[in-house]
Design an enzyme around this catalytic site. Sequence first.
Site, PDB file in Angstrom:
ATOM      1  N   TYR A   1       0.966  -1.136   0.042  1.00 33.44           N
ATOM      2  CA  TYR A   1       0.211  -0.126  -0.032  1.00 33.44           C
ATOM      3  C   TYR A   1       0.897   1.276   0.171  1.00 33.44           C
ATOM      4  CZ  TYR A   1       1.137   1.021   4.767  1.00 33.44           C
ATOM      5  OH  TYR A   1       1.616   1.363   5.913  1.00 33.44           O
TER       6      TYR A   1
ATOM      7  N   ARG B   1      -8.402 -20.225  -0.498  1.00 31.59           N
ATOM      8  CA  ARG B   1      -7.163 -20.140   0.658  1.00 31.59           C
ATOM      9  C   ARG B   1      -6.112 -21.106   0.192  1.00 31.59           C
ATOM     10  NH1 ARG B   1      -5.061 -21.457   5.232  1.00 31.59           N
ATOM     11  NH2 ARG B   1      -3.998 -19.507   6.328  1.00 31.59           N
TER      12      ARG B   1
ATOM     13  N   LYS C   1       6.430  -1.930   1.867  1.00 34.06           N
ATOM     14  CA  LYS C   1       5.318  -1.233   2.377  1.00 34.06           C
ATOM     15  C   LYS C   1       3.985  -2.230   2.480  1.00 34.06           C
ATOM     16  CE  LYS C   1       3.645   3.383   3.032  1.00 34.06           C
ATOM     17  NZ  LYS C   1       3.656   3.313   4.439  1.00 34.06           N
TER      18      LYS C   1
ATOM     19  N   GLU D   1      12.784   2.878  13.505  1.00 32.16           N
ATOM     20  CA  GLU D   1      11.596   4.117  12.990  1.00 32.16           C
ATOM     21  C   GLU D   1      10.483   3.870  14.011  1.00 32.16           C
ATOM     22  OE1 GLU D   1       9.991   3.282   8.991  1.00 32.16           O
ATOM     23  OE2 GLU D   1      10.201   0.956   9.447  1.00 32.16           O
TER      24      GLU D   1
ATOM     25  N   LEU E   1      11.184   1.662   6.294  1.00 33.91           N
ATOM     26  CA  LEU E   1      10.627   2.065   5.233  1.00 33.91           C
ATOM     27  C   LEU E   1      11.355   3.282   4.686  1.00 33.91           C
ATOM     28  CD1 LEU E   1       8.268   1.535   3.361  1.00 33.91           C
ATOM     29  CD2 LEU E   1       7.342   3.414   4.510  1.00 33.91           C
TER      30      LEU E   1
HETATM   31  N1  PDD Z   1       3.211   5.373   6.982  1.00 26.71           N
HETATM   32  N2  PDD Z   1       8.126   4.325   8.358  1.00 26.71           N
HETATM   33  C1  PDD Z   1       6.686   3.465   8.627  1.00 26.71           C
HETATM   34  C2  PDD Z   1       6.617   2.095   9.177  1.00 26.71           C
HETATM   35  C3  PDD Z   1       5.864   3.938   7.701  1.00 26.71           C
HETATM   36  O1  PDD Z   1       4.304   3.307   8.001  1.00 26.71           O
HETATM   37  C4  PDD Z   1       5.526   5.179   7.244  1.00 26.71           C
HETATM   38  C5  PDD Z   1       4.429   5.671   6.549  1.00 26.71           C
HETATM   39  C6  PDD Z   1       6.763   5.894   7.288  1.00 26.71           C
HETATM   40  C7  PDD Z   1       6.952   7.224   6.572  1.00 26.71           C
HETATM   41  O2  PDD Z   1       6.681   7.360   5.146  1.00 26.71           O
HETATM   42  P1  PDD Z   1       6.286   8.336   4.326  1.00 26.71           P
HETATM   43  O3  PDD Z   1       7.161   9.572   4.704  1.00 26.71           O
HETATM   44  O4  PDD Z   1       6.630   7.918   2.980  1.00 26.71           O
HETATM   45  O5  PDD Z   1       4.875   8.613   4.664  1.00 26.71           O
HETATM   46  C8  PDD Z   1       7.890   5.286   7.886  1.00 26.71           C
HETATM   47  C9  PDD Z   1       1.843   5.756   6.435  1.00 26.71           C
HETATM   48  C10 PDD Z   1       1.740   7.156   6.477  1.00 26.71           C
HETATM   49  C11 PDD Z   1       0.953   4.894   7.185  1.00 26.71           C
HETATM   50  O6  PDD Z   1       1.250   3.715   7.056  1.00 26.71           O
HETATM   51  O7  PDD Z   1      -0.231   5.460   7.464  1.00 26.71           O
END
Ligand code: PDD
Length: 281
Positions: A31, A99, A145, A177, A201
């Site tokens: 996603y 499944r 992601k 993170e 990420l």
């Molecule tokens: N999340 N690290 C993780 C684990 C994330 O899920 C996200 C983003 C980020 C920041 O990435 P970016 O700057 O590209 O949004 C770092 C999104 C916003 C979410 O899951 O809602």
Amino acid sequence: MIVYYNGSFIDKSEVCISPDDRGFLFGDGTYEVIRVYNQSIFRLADHLNRLRRSLREIRMNDVDMDDLAKILNALVKKNASMTGDAAIYVQITRGIAARNHRFPTTLHPSIYAAIIETVLNPELRKNGVKIILLPDQRWGRCDIKSISLLANVLAAEEAHRQNAYEAVFIRDGLITEGTRTNIALIRDDTVRTHPLDHHILGGITRDVVLELCRKLKIPVSEQPFHQDQLLDADEIFIMGTTTEICPVIQVNDQLIHGGKPGPMTMKIQTVFRKLIDKGRI
Ligand code: PDD
């Protein structure tokens, strides 16, 4: 609200998702969350590149990113009344099949996209937030992601219970993170953040912040750091699509920068906001 699902723009209430969708059964999909400012999609090409990469890494190569860009732009137009400041959620799963852990023999990905309104309250961005530290119990490919977010969800809920905005993970003593943000510390006027590898990420906001630092001649170090170095930082901030750039004023029970947002964080935040307001980023 008009959403996109597998070839059609329909009202959200009309979407019908099969219980055999592999996203539902296995969390088998990927996603993106992409910010929309004044009807314009922020860094769309970067998000689509990351999506393409995630799809490649989970062996789902044949989704056309040019088509997807057109779909997302159309989605924003169809929801013009709510896209002054919002985000797009787009999810691609390995489609519908009875499944079986193995991939289906033919691939028909399920694609869903909708506008979401979960953007950070500007007061928090101004005043700063508390974070908590938790062990990183996620898998070994956090650079993908993935929609399988159970460890992130559990950690975010624990943060909420402890009156914190975000939970930040520690793996082998090193800070990786947050559940939905990247994190940076500032020490001796240098911004330091975890390097790009399988443990984080590669955030689009992180990229933008590093670009801004270079423009502002702020030294940057992409080196992992220890929990003790985080607690010893002059300033800390978290960054992400929905959070933007947000000062951290407390880690667990310890105040950072006397419990006030730090000046370098606020400088980076101000420049980021100015460029967005001018549509220049
Ligand atoms: N999340 N690290 C993780 C684990 C994330 O899920 C996200 C983003 C980020 C920041 O990435 P970016 O700057 O590209 O949004 C770092 C999104 C916003 C979410 O899951 O809602």
